[in-house]
Design a protein around this motif. Structure first.
Motif, PDB file in Angstrom:
ATOM      1  N   VAL A  31      -6.958   3.478  -3.506  1.00 39.56           N
ATOM      2  CA  VAL A  31      -6.150   3.442  -2.282  1.00 39.56           C
ATOM      3  C   VAL A  31      -6.716   4.349  -1.190  1.00 39.56           C
ATOM      4  O   VAL A  31      -6.097   4.483  -0.123  1.00 39.56           O
ATOM      5  CB  VAL A  31      -4.693   3.848  -2.589  1.00 39.56           C
ATOM      6  CG1 VAL A  31      -4.048   2.849  -3.534  1.00 39.56           C
ATOM      7  CG2 VAL A  31      -4.609   5.262  -3.160  1.00 39.56           C
ATOM      8  N   TYR A  64     -10.142  -2.699   3.109  1.00 46.91           N
ATOM      9  CA  TYR A  64      -9.497  -4.015   2.955  1.00 46.91           C
ATOM     10  C   TYR A  64      -9.848  -4.960   4.108  1.00 46.91           C
ATOM     11  O   TYR A  64     -10.057  -6.155   3.893  1.00 46.91           O
ATOM     12  CB  TYR A  64      -7.987  -3.807   2.877  1.00 46.91           C
ATOM     13  CG  TYR A  64      -7.161  -5.048   3.065  1.00 46.91           C
ATOM     14  CD1 TYR A  64      -6.889  -5.911   2.005  1.00 46.91           C
ATOM     15  CD2 TYR A  64      -6.636  -5.359   4.318  1.00 46.91           C
ATOM     16  CE1 TYR A  64      -6.133  -7.059   2.185  1.00 46.91           C
ATOM     17  CE2 TYR A  64      -5.868  -6.507   4.511  1.00 46.91           C
ATOM     18  CZ  TYR A  64      -5.623  -7.341   3.450  1.00 46.91           C
ATOM     19  OH  TYR A  64      -4.876  -8.482   3.641  1.00 46.91           O
ATOM     20  N   SER A  73      -6.448   3.024   3.390  1.00 47.35           N
ATOM     21  CA  SER A  73      -6.471   1.576   3.171  1.00 47.35           C
ATOM     22  C   SER A  73      -6.986   1.336   1.759  1.00 47.35           C
ATOM     23  O   SER A  73      -7.554   2.232   1.125  1.00 47.35           O
ATOM     24  CB  SER A  73      -7.378   0.871   4.193  1.00 47.35           C
ATOM     25  OG  SER A  73      -7.312  -0.533   4.033  1.00 47.35           O
ATOM     26  N   PHE A  74      -6.781   0.143   1.260  1.00 44.78           N
ATOM     27  CA  PHE A  74      -7.341  -0.206  -0.051  1.00 44.78           C
ATOM     28  C   PHE A  74      -8.862  -0.190   0.032  1.00 44.78           C
ATOM     29  O   PHE A  74      -9.452  -0.620   1.035  1.00 44.78           O
ATOM     30  CB  PHE A  74      -6.851  -1.577  -0.500  1.00 44.78           C
ATOM     31  CG  PHE A  74      -5.385  -1.613  -0.857  1.00 44.78           C
ATOM     32  CD1 PHE A  74      -4.905  -0.872  -1.930  1.00 44.78           C
ATOM     33  CD2 PHE A  74      -4.491  -2.382  -0.136  1.00 44.78           C
ATOM     34  CE1 PHE A  74      -3.555  -0.894  -2.264  1.00 44.78           C
ATOM     35  CE2 PHE A  74      -3.143  -2.414  -0.462  1.00 44.78           C
ATOM     36  CZ  PHE A  74      -2.671  -1.667  -1.527  1.00 44.78           C
ATOM     37  N   TYR A  93       0.845  -1.205   0.000  1.00 41.03           N
ATOM     38  CA  TYR A  93       0.000   0.000   0.000  1.00 41.03           C
ATOM     39  C   TYR A  93       0.876   1.250   0.000  1.00 41.03           C
ATOM     40  O   TYR A  93       0.667   2.181  -0.794  1.00 41.03           O
ATOM     41  CB  TYR A  93      -0.927   0.013   1.219  1.00 41.03           C
ATOM     42  CG  TYR A  93      -1.787   1.251   1.298  1.00 41.03           C
ATOM     43  CD1 TYR A  93      -3.032   1.292   0.670  1.00 41.03           C
ATOM     44  CD2 TYR A  93      -1.354   2.395   1.973  1.00 41.03           C
ATOM     45  CE1 TYR A  93      -3.814   2.445   0.723  1.00 41.03           C
ATOM     46  CE2 TYR A  93      -2.129   3.546   2.027  1.00 41.03           C
ATOM     47  CZ  TYR A  93      -3.355   3.557   1.396  1.00 41.03           C
ATOM     48  OH  TYR A  93      -4.134   4.698   1.438  1.00 41.03           O
TER      49      TYR A  93
END
Length: 532
Positions: free
Chosen positions: A187, A208, A195-196, A139
């Protein structure tokens, strides 16, 4: 880069171990075998050799690497690990990338960006027992690179939308082919709980951490491949148990995507006992046999010297995979097709020759058609009438299974044969199985296999004389079954083979059945007769 052979001495699981004859064309290498059979130990050898040849340094934990305490006195550890490539290259920096089985980033978030160094300068792993969480690191790498691209590298005409597609497209497309309703959207904000982000169904922009275990596992490997393949363009990629947390169907899809993401001149090694991975690898093998190699670690005593070569995914190999993956449930796995053939069924009073025809057919077709199982179920009339009900019952207890019946040609008229075929009863084009087993082509191959080519003419002549005597007794000249005993005695008399079995039936099962292989005319005819 592609591996050609490997030699290990007194290293972890192995006393004297070698893998050889790995084809240069193999893009995927599958290590099959039960837990504890040494698959991860092999990857440890890769990692150790790579760290040394690339001057990363290695963990001097001899208790971990040595097979026993005595080994540290034998010779230097690195001298006992030899890994050769088809290009004769050493495993220098950027040629080996390994993921352990301990991949677990269950959640993460960030409130800052930190520029990541070059991928090849960050070699974290030194042993296969170490944790291998990379999602949070990737990330940071993806988000910080994106910031640099937008501020410095990207063309001024590129829109934010176009760049976002470029940034996530390589990951989102393969991920969506595995999980059709899961969309990787970006992202997020790396400065506020970054976070994703994903969409799924009616849910939008969830983190995520809310993915399932299987979704996380697949996303981790795909993301990692996309990021790392730029730094490892010609490398050996190794993944220990890539199927973790995923169901069988998704395992196969993941393997297909990983092979697709692999750089052109690279090679992927996986250590697995997953049905889904194995089935997908088998499909790839069927499509292009030279592109996939199976190395079977099962049933080996690695306390002794062992040499392994790529194994063909035969029926016996597949049965071993099932036993490892399913343990006691392996016996419940039905083949996709069952052929009910002539011969005394197992458990009948026929004794040692029960299931004779079925055993021979299974050996002949185990390599090319491993999902077919032959079962002897009586004489021709009993097969035609499904006397013991196999053709009727089996499809009901195993959904999707196909059954067909197979009988000898015998004296059946051509019109009867056509009628049988309309009932899905296949009829051999020759009188019986022995006509194929004792074909001149097979007997010739026998002589060559036993290094007795000078005996070919004599053997064929003995066969002709045996058939003449059968005709003199009032039988048809194609009744090879009546001549089989005499042909077998001729083989013994000519000393063509030493261990032939106690009689012609045993000889047919143990020797002749193995001689009829793909590429032979006899095999082609028999295959057409049975599988149409």
């Amino acid at each position: 880069m592609r591996i050609s052979n490997i030699k290990l001495n007194n290293f972890r699981r192995f006393t004297d171990f070698e893998i050889r004859d790995i084809p240069e064309t193999a893009k995927l290498i599958v290590l099959a075998g039960p837990n504890g059979s040494g698959k991860s130990s092999l990857f440890d050898a890769f990692l150790l050799r790579y760290r040394e040849d690339s001057q990363y340094g290695w963990n001097p934990d001899l208790k971990y690497y040595n097979k026993s305490d005595k080994d540290k006195e034998i010779n230097y550890l690195l001298d006992r690990v030899e890994i050769n490539t088809h290009s004769n290259q050493k495993l220098t920096k950027g040629t080996v990338y390994i993921r352990t089985a301990y991949r677990n980033d269950h959640e993460f978030s960030t409130n800052e960006l930190r520029k990541q160094g070059e991928v090849l300068d960050n070699q974290r792993l030194s042993r296969l027992i170490e944790p291998d969480a990379t999602v949070a690191i990737n990330y940071q790498r993806l988000a910080s690179n994106a910031t640099e691209d937008i501020l410095v590298n990207e063309d001024s005409s590129t829109t934010i939308g176009d760049y976002r597609k470029k940034l996530i497209g390589e990951v989102s497309e393969p991920l969506q082919r595995i999980f059709h309703d899961l969309v990787f959207v970006g992202v997020g904000n790396p400065f506020i709980d970054g976070s994703f982000q994903f969409d799924k169904g009616n849910s939008r922009n969830f983190d995520y951490k809310n993915l399932s275990g299987g979704e996380k596992a697949a996303f981790d490997l795909i993301l990692d491949f996309v990021i790392k393949r730029r730094s490892y363009p010609e490398a050996i990629y190794c993944i220990d148990e890539p199927e973790m947390h995923m169901n069988t169907k998704l395992q196969g899809k993941l393997l297909e995507e990983l092979v697709g993401l692999l750089p052109k001149n690279s090679q992927l090694w996986i250590a697995s006992h997953s049905i889904g991975m194995m089935r997908k690898a088998r499909e790839m093998y069927d499509e292009n046999p030279s592109s996939v190699a199976f190395i079977d670690f099962g049933g080996q005593d690695f306390d002794q010297a062992v040499v392994l070569k790529p194994a063909k995914p035969t029926q016996a190999f597949w049965h071993g995979v099932m036993e490892v993956a399913l343990d006691d449930l392996a016996t419940l796995i039905a083949p996709s097709q069952i052929v009910i053939c002539e011969g005394n069924p197992k458990g009948s009073i026929a004794g040692k020759n029960t299931g004779h025809d079925a055993e021979i057919y299974n050996k002949i077709f185990s390599e090319e058609i491993p999902d077919a199982l032959f079962i002897s179920a009586g004489n021709s009339k009993e097969i035609q009438n499904d006397f013991i009900g196999l053709a009727t019952v089996l499809p009901q207890i195993a959904t999707g299974i196909k059954t067909r019946r197979l009988i000898d040609r015998d004296e059946h008229h051509i019109e009867d044969v056509e009628d049988f075929k309309s009932q899905d009863i296949m009829v051999l084009s020759r009188r019986h199985l022995e006509c194929y087993l004792y074909d001149d082509e097979v007997l010739t191959k026998l002589c060559y296999e036993e290094n007795k080519p000078e005996a070919i003419n004599n053997l064929i002549e003995f066969k002709r004389q045996a058939i003449n005597r059968v005709v003199e007794r009032g039988h048809p000249e194609d009744d090879i079954k009546k001549a089989a005993g005499e042909i077998y005695e001729s083989i013994i008399k000519l000393k063509i083979i030493q261990k032939s079995g106690n009689d012609n039936k045993a000889f047919e099962r143990r020797v002749l059945s193995k001689l009829i292989t793909p590429g032979m005319n006899t095999y082609r005819i028999l295959k057409e007769d049975i599988f149409n």
